[in-house]
Design a protein around this motif. Sequence first.
Motif, short mmCIF file in Angstrom:
data_model
loop_
_atom_site.label_atom_id
_atom_site.label_comp_id
_atom_site.label_asym_id
_atom_site.label_seq_id
_atom_site.Cartn_x
_atom_site.Cartn_y
_atom_site.Cartn_z
N ALA A 4 37.21 39.34 38.90
CA ALA A 4 36.91 40.75 38.64
C ALA A 4 36.36 41.38 39.92
N SER A 5 36.85 42.54 40.25
CA SER A 5 36.36 43.23 41.44
C SER A 5 34.95 43.76 41.20
N SER A 6 34.29 44.11 42.28
CA SER A 6 32.94 44.68 42.16
C SER A 6 32.95 45.98 41.36
N ASP A 7 34.04 46.75 41.49
CA ASP A 7 34.15 48.00 40.73
C ASP A 7 34.22 47.73 39.23
N LEU A 8 35.01 46.71 38.85
CA LEU A 8 35.11 46.39 37.43
C LEU A 8 33.78 45.87 36.90
N VAL A 9 33.09 45.07 37.68
CA VAL A 9 31.78 44.57 37.26
C VAL A 9 30.81 45.73 37.04
N THR A 10 30.85 46.72 37.93
CA THR A 10 29.97 47.88 37.79
C THR A 10 30.28 48.66 36.51
N ALA A 29 28.70 40.89 26.05
CA ALA A 29 29.40 40.24 27.16
C ALA A 29 30.82 40.76 27.25
N VAL A 30 31.36 40.75 28.46
CA VAL A 30 32.74 41.15 28.71
C VAL A 30 33.45 39.96 29.36
N VAL A 47 32.81 38.31 32.90
CA VAL A 47 32.63 39.35 33.92
C VAL A 47 31.17 39.71 34.05
N VAL A 48 30.54 40.00 32.91
CA VAL A 48 29.13 40.38 32.91
C VAL A 48 28.57 40.15 31.51
N LEU A 91 43.87 41.93 27.54
CA LEU A 91 43.40 41.63 28.89
C LEU A 91 42.02 40.99 28.89
N GLY A 92 41.33 41.03 27.77
CA GLY A 92 40.00 40.45 27.72
C GLY A 92 39.36 40.71 26.37
N PHE A 93 38.06 40.49 26.31
CA PHE A 93 37.32 40.68 25.07
C PHE A 93 35.95 41.28 25.37
N LEU A 94 35.49 42.08 24.42
CA LEU A 94 34.12 42.59 24.42
C LEU A 94 33.39 41.98 23.23
#
Length: 377
Positions: A4-10, A29-30, A47-48, A91-94
């Motif tokens: 994950a890029s820093s932008d996506l983490v933000t 969590a993501v 990711v976070v 693409l992922g989960f929340l």
Amino acid sequence: MLTASSDLVTIARSQIALLTQSLGAGASAVYLTEETSDGMPPNLIQVVAYPDDNVPTLPPETFPMLPTSEKGDLVRQRRMVLPLIYQEAILGFLMTGRDDRDWTEPEQTQIQQVANTLAVACALDRRCQWLEENQRRVYEQQNHFLSSLLHQLRNPLTAIRTFSQLLLRRIMPEDPNHKFVSGILREARHIQDLLAEAEHPTPLLLAQSKTGLALLPAAELEILPTDLREILDAISTAASAIAQERNLHFMAVFPEYIPLVLANAAALREVLGNLVDNALKYTPEEGCVGLSVSVLDGGYVSVIVQDTGVGIPASDMTHLFERSFRGRQADGNISGTGLGLAIANDLIKKMHGNIQVSSQPDLGSIFTVNLKMNLES
């Protein structure tokens, strides 16, 4: 390995903060999903998470991969697991939850909106990473091609230089051809210097602008007192031969004394050579090209390149120094890349000078290069 890029983490952190502060989520969590090649469930990459020490890394089976037709949320009373779906792909989960109360329907709608935002962010992040990787591959291919080309140019250029040196030894200085052979040798050395510069390029980051780095000589110029006459004499010799071949009139008029200027000799030669070459290129047969020097008040020296060529339309003047811009000439039969004037302008700026232009279509152009005089001599 998917990252994950820093932008996506933000963005993920901001959305989790929204869940925590607005909806009272106690843990969130993501995760990103990374497909595997062995048919196994996808890898989950965190990711976070909030709080960091309370959200465990969950195994893949925790988040079943729902068919794209099933858009329902996985709601288990106080815990929610939502797939991040973009264009029918997960693409992922929340994951979010709280211990003190169940989620209301309006709160579930807000959480779904957060998931939608994260899904778009994940899709854009993957697209950006794909583009960067693709650009990196193209850059490497071009770099390999350029390296091979430079290597292949080295041998014939060495031969030209050797032949010129041998020929120069056999021609007396008073022979009219002596200056032309000297010019060939000088140009061969100049090309070798440029090739040597190109073989050791400045490392280029994909995200940074290429404008200031795609220059020859190097982007970092050493500014020194420079003998302008020596450069002009070399350019005049080459220009005279080209003008003779193209049935043009070339005239060089220099004052008896030309003061030293503050410049980089190789870069200045590149600039003035380019301007003179353009003047010769865009002037039709029987036309005139002139090269002159004026010493100005205020500590400047001007080099003027004037021609009676095709001229430049007023609509092109504001774009003249943009890279790859050719304006009206793009539709003509004179080849070019539109890089010469952009490189010349960038180099002159690095030498703390400037280029002024005046032109009229079908009447010709005047390019004036203003350079700082070396006042310490």
